[in-house]
Write a protein that holds these residues in place. Structure first.
Motif, PDB file in Angstrom:
ATOM      1  N   TRP A  29     -24.892  18.795  11.582  1.00 58.71           N
ATOM      2  CA  TRP A  29     -25.868  19.537  12.679  1.00 58.71           C
ATOM      3  C   TRP A  29     -27.251  19.450  11.855  1.00 58.71           C
ATOM      4  O   TRP A  29     -28.164  19.339  12.735  1.00 58.71           O
ATOM      5  N   THR A  30     -27.337  19.807  10.706  1.00 64.84           N
ATOM      6  CA  THR A  30     -28.626  19.821   9.987  1.00 64.84           C
ATOM      7  C   THR A  30     -29.316  18.496  10.114  1.00 64.84           C
ATOM      8  O   THR A  30     -30.574  18.140  10.159  1.00 64.84           O
ATOM      9  N   ALA A  31     -28.328  17.414   9.924  1.00 74.11           N
ATOM     10  CA  ALA A  31     -28.905  16.172   9.933  1.00 74.11           C
ATOM     11  C   ALA A  31     -29.266  15.701  11.161  1.00 74.11           C
ATOM     12  O   ALA A  31     -30.473  15.152  11.299  1.00 74.11           O
ATOM     13  N   LEU A  61     -35.960  15.734  14.850  1.00 76.26           N
ATOM     14  CA  LEU A  61     -37.300  16.349  14.743  1.00 76.26           C
ATOM     15  C   LEU A  61     -38.102  15.329  13.905  1.00 76.26           C
ATOM     16  O   LEU A  61     -39.325  15.188  14.391  1.00 76.26           O
ATOM     17  N   ALA A  62     -37.839  14.790  12.957  1.00 76.12           N
ATOM     18  CA  ALA A  62     -38.733  13.967  12.090  1.00 76.12           C
ATOM     19  C   ALA A  62     -39.016  12.545  12.884  1.00 76.12           C
ATOM     20  O   ALA A  62     -40.187  12.156  13.026  1.00 76.12           O
ATOM     21  N   PHE A  93     -33.745  22.959   7.925  1.00 77.34           N
ATOM     22  CA  PHE A  93     -33.187  22.669   6.395  1.00 77.34           C
ATOM     23  C   PHE A  93     -32.947  23.648   5.529  1.00 77.34           C
ATOM     24  O   PHE A  93     -32.025  24.185   5.264  1.00 77.34           O
ATOM     25  N   TYR A 138     -21.926  29.231   6.514  1.00 80.19           N
ATOM     26  CA  TYR A 138     -21.327  29.197   7.960  1.00 80.19           C
ATOM     27  C   TYR A 138     -21.121  30.508   8.333  1.00 80.19           C
ATOM     28  O   TYR A 138     -21.103  30.755   9.620  1.00 80.19           O
ATOM     29  N   ILE A 194     -23.659  14.419   1.920  1.00 84.59           N
ATOM     30  CA  ILE A 194     -24.909  14.548   2.703  1.00 84.59           C
ATOM     31  C   ILE A 194     -25.898  13.546   2.713  1.00 84.59           C
ATOM     32  O   ILE A 194     -26.133  13.154   4.035  1.00 84.59           O
ATOM     33  N   ILE A 214     -39.493  12.747  16.225  1.00 88.77           N
ATOM     34  CA  ILE A 214     -40.440  13.465  17.235  1.00 88.77           C
ATOM     35  C   ILE A 214     -41.670  13.441  16.695  1.00 88.77           C
ATOM     36  O   ILE A 214     -42.965  12.902  16.930  1.00 88.77           O
ATOM     37  N   SER A 215     -41.548  13.833  15.351  1.00 88.01           N
ATOM     38  CA  SER A 215     -42.813  14.126  14.401  1.00 88.01           C
ATOM     39  C   SER A 215     -43.453  12.774  14.230  1.00 88.01           C
ATOM     40  O   SER A 215     -44.637  12.684  14.575  1.00 88.01           O
ATOM     41  N   GLY A 258     -23.695  15.096  17.829  1.00 84.44           N
ATOM     42  CA  GLY A 258     -22.708  15.748  17.052  1.00 84.44           C
ATOM     43  C   GLY A 258     -21.320  14.898  17.288  1.00 84.44           C
ATOM     44  O   GLY A 258     -20.583  14.944  16.600  1.00 84.44           O
ATOM     45  N   LEU A 261     -22.020  21.783   8.551  1.00 75.80           N
ATOM     46  CA  LEU A 261     -23.545  22.176   8.564  1.00 75.80           C
ATOM     47  C   LEU A 261     -24.459  20.914   8.252  1.00 75.80           C
ATOM     48  O   LEU A 261     -25.478  20.745   8.914  1.00 75.80           O
ATOM     49  N   TYR A 262     -23.858  20.222   7.648  1.00 73.63           N
ATOM     50  CA  TYR A 262     -24.550  18.786   7.390  1.00 73.63           C
ATOM     51  C   TYR A 262     -25.008  17.964   8.341  1.00 73.63           C
ATOM     52  O   TYR A 262     -26.055  17.516   8.581  1.00 73.63           O
ATOM     53  N   ILE A 307     -30.348  17.639  13.671  1.00 68.44           N
ATOM     54  CA  ILE A 307     -31.701  18.282  13.856  1.00 68.44           C
ATOM     55  C   ILE A 307     -32.851  17.669  13.222  1.00 68.44           C
ATOM     56  O   ILE A 307     -33.913  17.314  13.650  1.00 68.44           O
ATOM     57  N   GLY A 308     -32.778  17.532  11.833  1.00 71.24           N
ATOM     58  CA  GLY A 308     -33.758  16.947  11.140  1.00 71.24           C
ATOM     59  C   GLY A 308     -34.241  15.810  11.470  1.00 71.24           C
ATOM     60  O   GLY A 308     -35.282  15.573  11.496  1.00 71.24           O
ATOM     61  N   VAL A 309     -33.232  14.841  11.557  1.00 66.85           N
ATOM     62  CA  VAL A 309     -33.634  13.301  11.978  1.00 66.85           C
ATOM     63  C   VAL A 309     -34.345  13.446  13.497  1.00 66.85           C
ATOM     64  O   VAL A 309     -35.311  12.621  13.430  1.00 66.85           O
ATOM     65  N   ILE A 351     -38.792  20.835  10.948  1.00 70.35           N
ATOM     66  CA  ILE A 351     -37.591  20.320   9.974  1.00 70.35           C
ATOM     67  C   ILE A 351     -37.410  21.169   8.824  1.00 70.35           C
ATOM     68  O   ILE A 351     -36.239  21.446   8.665  1.00 70.35           O
TER      69      ILE A 351
END
Lengths: 230, 523
Positions: free
Chosen positions: A58-60, A66-67, B182, B254, A122, A69-70, A44, A55-56, A62-64, B178
């Motif tokens: 942090w979500t990106a 996790l993806a 999201f 938020y 995004i 790791i997956s 971050g 939000l974008y 976490i998502g990236v 994930i």
């Protein structure tokens, strides 16, 4: 005596010494996963100057992660079945270290690799996050399946072994989150933290290499020989 | 009561009877791992938002949530491994799903009245946050953590393929995480609100409890009992969600956005903080004390000599852009990251779209960077907050340079800032600002700059001397304040905002948890 090549790179015939269980599999899982979470938390900070904090981002992140790791778990599982070997585990750690070091290179040039301004926010965020953090997440993700594979020696205890190593990995994740949030970000700069992650992974790669076990075995054998000779 | 216990015992017994069918591998192990892990991450994201209206959002709340969920998951993995070796079976899995569903429903029930669950006030603030988080979310995290090892165990039938099987199921579980993150962050909370989302998790887990049961096909008593129990809990869950009385007019991506009205003034709150006061008669009238300081500094500097162009970092109640438009014929660019906040301002705070106010729903830093090169501002207003903290990328030296490059030569940068206890953040902020701007002035905010857990200030920076107002803190006093303690230079590489503000968060948590009335401040 010629040094067997499988010690450094998994080339040639598999050697049974190369697939011996790790001494402390939990410690390797703990530190490996811990490093990933440290990276995730500082991500971050790396991205903020270019794409802001929302939000974008942090979500990106976490998502990236996790993806990564997956996909890493999946690939790691295939590798582990194909050739369960400590020399490969060592290589996985070293590559992860290299990918983490790459974050530093990107960090100095983020604006120049940013997505075109015309993209929706995004996608700009996802692009940059993927570029910088997907590879280290993927590579670190391949590690745990190999550690588990090396530790599994009987079908009777699969639940326990998998559970224990997963637990160690998750404890590492907790430690990584807390340490970064409460101590590292305050005490050090982002770049120093990423550097430390790369060094830790490299050290694990070196320690995990079977060359030590072999060297120790040889030393022990020669010591026994010499005492036996007395 | 005893008959219920006996019935439950019989149900467990029937459902866990070892039988060939019970050991049959699951049809779609990945799908089960996917949904289970997804549910946990949905809970994790919702958890931070559920405690936010009571405890705010800070390093402490997020660390507690992440810590509790990961600790639960870790413990759950360990326990799940033992359970899997002791009694591998689809019936075991079914019961674990049932228990997870019950635990999620329980979290929903407890979240209805968080105040009643607070820990003794003698505990430290960190422990109190941890207590509340653990009370709600530890049990579901542990139970959801037990599931993956059982699924793995059921799918493993040869040592040759352990790596592949473990890797594949783990990958499915992670993919579920994930999607959970999201979906919750971008969609579920802003569409449904936090409580219905938790209810949805409970329902999904109860459905899995029924689906995973091997006896279902033959309608054995065990399967029927599990299904009955799941149905009862599901009804209870739906009831809980339907009767929840939300304090928010809107839960955005938020914040929990609240609106109250007090003698002709509407009050906008985001989570625990009051972000704006808007007069219904004249929405362009600054009422919030810090905005009155902005007003007096701008009037002293520019008077009504010419139309002012401004850039606002954060919109909130949009009072000040409206003030500039009405009294200074100003044009404002406003970067407000939360679309819902802007919508609530339009619907409830009388914000009317005009050419005088350009609203951009993005983070301020990239917006400011990407404005046309020739566009310069008389005033840049700092008014962005995540709880009481200014987001860290908006306080660094690099960001200050960006602001300076966007200001006219005589332009003003005014920032609203909250700090308290030892004021390390304020000190570091001014110290850093001085590296970019030759003139930096600290203004007190009447009634809000006193002692206590948190105080509000306005900081002004410019290339030219700034006007004095009644509340200017004199240079000698400011220098003495700066010299009191160590000031950190805030850069993109090293910007420990949460840590510098930690004493304020801790003190405020302590006060809010011990029932002391707090005064909101922010913008």
């Amino acid at each position: 005596m010629a040094r067997p090549r499988w010690l450094i790179l998994p080339i040639g015939e598999p050697d049974p010494r190369d697939s011996r269980p790790l001494r402390f599999p939990g410690v390797f899982a703990f530190l490996g996963n811990g490093c990933l979470l440290v990276l995730e938390l500082v991500a971050g900070r790396v991205l903020a100057p270019t794409v802001g904090v929302s939000l974008y981002t942090w979500t990106a992140v976490i998502g990236v992660v996790l993806a990564g790791i997956s996909l890493g778990s999946w690939i790691g599982g295939k590798i582990a079945d194909w050739r369960p070997a400590r020399s490969i585990l060592s290589l996985q750690f070293l590559l992860s270290a290299g990918a983490s070091a790459l974050v530093l290179v990107f960090d100095s040039n983020l604006d120049s690799v940013a997505a075109p301004f015309s993209w929706p926010t995004i996608w700009q965020v996802v692009w940059l996050t993927t570029l910088v953090f997907f590879l280290p997440s993927l590579l670190i993700g391949t590690i745990t399946p190999m550690i588990i594979k090396l530790a599994l020696t009987s079908l009777e205890v699969t639940g326990r072994v998998v559970g224990r190593i997963r637990a160690a990995a998750e404890l590492g994740a907790i430690a990584g989150v807390f340490l970064t949030g409460f101590v590292l970000i305050q005490a050090f700069g982002t770049r120093s933290i990423v550097t430390a992650v790369a060094i830790t992974l490299a050290v694990l790669g070196i320690i995990g290499n079977p060359v030590w076990g072999v060297a120790l075995g040889r030393a022990r054998a020669s010591a026994e020989q010499s005492t036996g000779g007395d | 009561m005893t008959s219920v216990a006996r019935r439950l015992g019989r149900a467990i017994d029937a459902a866990t009877r070892q039988d060939d069918r019970d050991l049959r591998p699951l049809r779609f192990p990945g799908a089960f791992a996917f949904v289970g892990s997804g549910c946990l991450l949905v809970l994790e994201i919702a958890a931070g938002r559920i405690i936010a209206p009571n405890l705010g959002v800070s390093l402490y709340t997020w660390t507690s949530v992440i810590g509790v969920v990961l600790a639960g998951l870790s413990l759950g993995n360990w326990i799940g491994g033992r359970i899997a070796d002791w009694r591998p079976g689809r019936s075991t899995l079914s019961l674990l799903y049932l228990a997870s569903g019950v635990a999620s429903a329980l979290a929903l029930a407890l979240s209805k009245n968080l105040d009643a669950l607070a820990a003794p006030t003698t505990w430290s603030a960190e422990l109190q946050v941890l207590w509340l988080t653990a009370l709600l979310f530890l049990l579901p995290s542990i139970l959801l953590g037990t599931i993956t090892p059982v699924i793995v165990k059921l799918s493993l039938n040869s040592l040759d393929v352990t790596g592949r099987v473990v890797g594949r199921i783990q990958a499915a579980a992670t993919l579920g995480s994930i999607v959970g993150v999201f979906a919750t962050g971008f969609l579920l909370i802003s569409t449904f609100g936090t409580r219905p989302v938790v209810a949805g998790v409970a329902l999904a887990l109860l459905a899995l409890a029924i689906l995973s049961n091997p006896f279902w096909e033959r309608q054995s008593p065990g399967a029927v009992n599990v299904a009955l129990a799941a149905a009862v809990v599901a009804l209870f869950t739906v009831g809980l969600a339907a009767t929840y009385d939300s304090p928010c007019v809107k839960e955005s991506n938020y914040y929990c956005i609240g609106i109250e009205e007090d003698s002709g003034v509407k009050i906008l709150s985001l989570d625990t903080l009051i972000h704006g006061y808007v007069s219904l008669q004249n929405p362009a009238q600054p009422i919030y004390p810090y905005e009155k300081v902005y007003e007096s500094v701008i009037n002293a500097k520019y008077g009504k000599s010419r139309p002012l162009s401004s850039f606002s970092i954060g919109g909130g109640a949009f009072t000040f852009p409206r003030y500039l438009a009405r009294y200074h014929h100003g044009h404002s660019v406003v970067a407000e990251i939360d679309k819902e906040v802007t919508d609530v301002a339009r619907e409830q705070l009388g914000l009317v779209d005009t050419p005088a106010i350009d609203i951009i729903e993005k983070d301020a830093r990239p917006v400011l960077r990407d404005r046309p090169k020739g566009e310069k501002y008389d005033v840049v207003l700092g008014d962005a907050f995540g709880d009481i903290a200014i987001p860290y990328h908006l306080v660094t030296r690099e960001f200050n340079e960006l602001v300076a490059s966007r200001l006219r030569p005589d332009g003003l940068y005014l920032i609203n800032i909250v700090d308290g206890v030892n004021y390390d953040f304020l000190r570091s902020y001014i110290h850093t600002l001085r590296m970019t701007f030759p003139y930096v002035v600290l203004y007190g905010v009447p009634g809000e700059s006193g002692g206590g857990a948190q105080a509000t200030f306005v900081v002004g920076a410019s290339r030219l001397p700034l006007p004095n107002t009644a509340t200017t803190i004199q240079p000698a006093q400011l220098n003495a304040f700066l010299a009191q303690r160590h000031a950190t230079t805030l850069t993109d590489d090293h910007v420990p905002v949460d840590q510098l503000l930690a004493p304020v968060f801790r003190q405020r948590l302590h006060e809010s948890l011990s029932g002391t009335e707090q005064t909101g401040a922010g913008g």
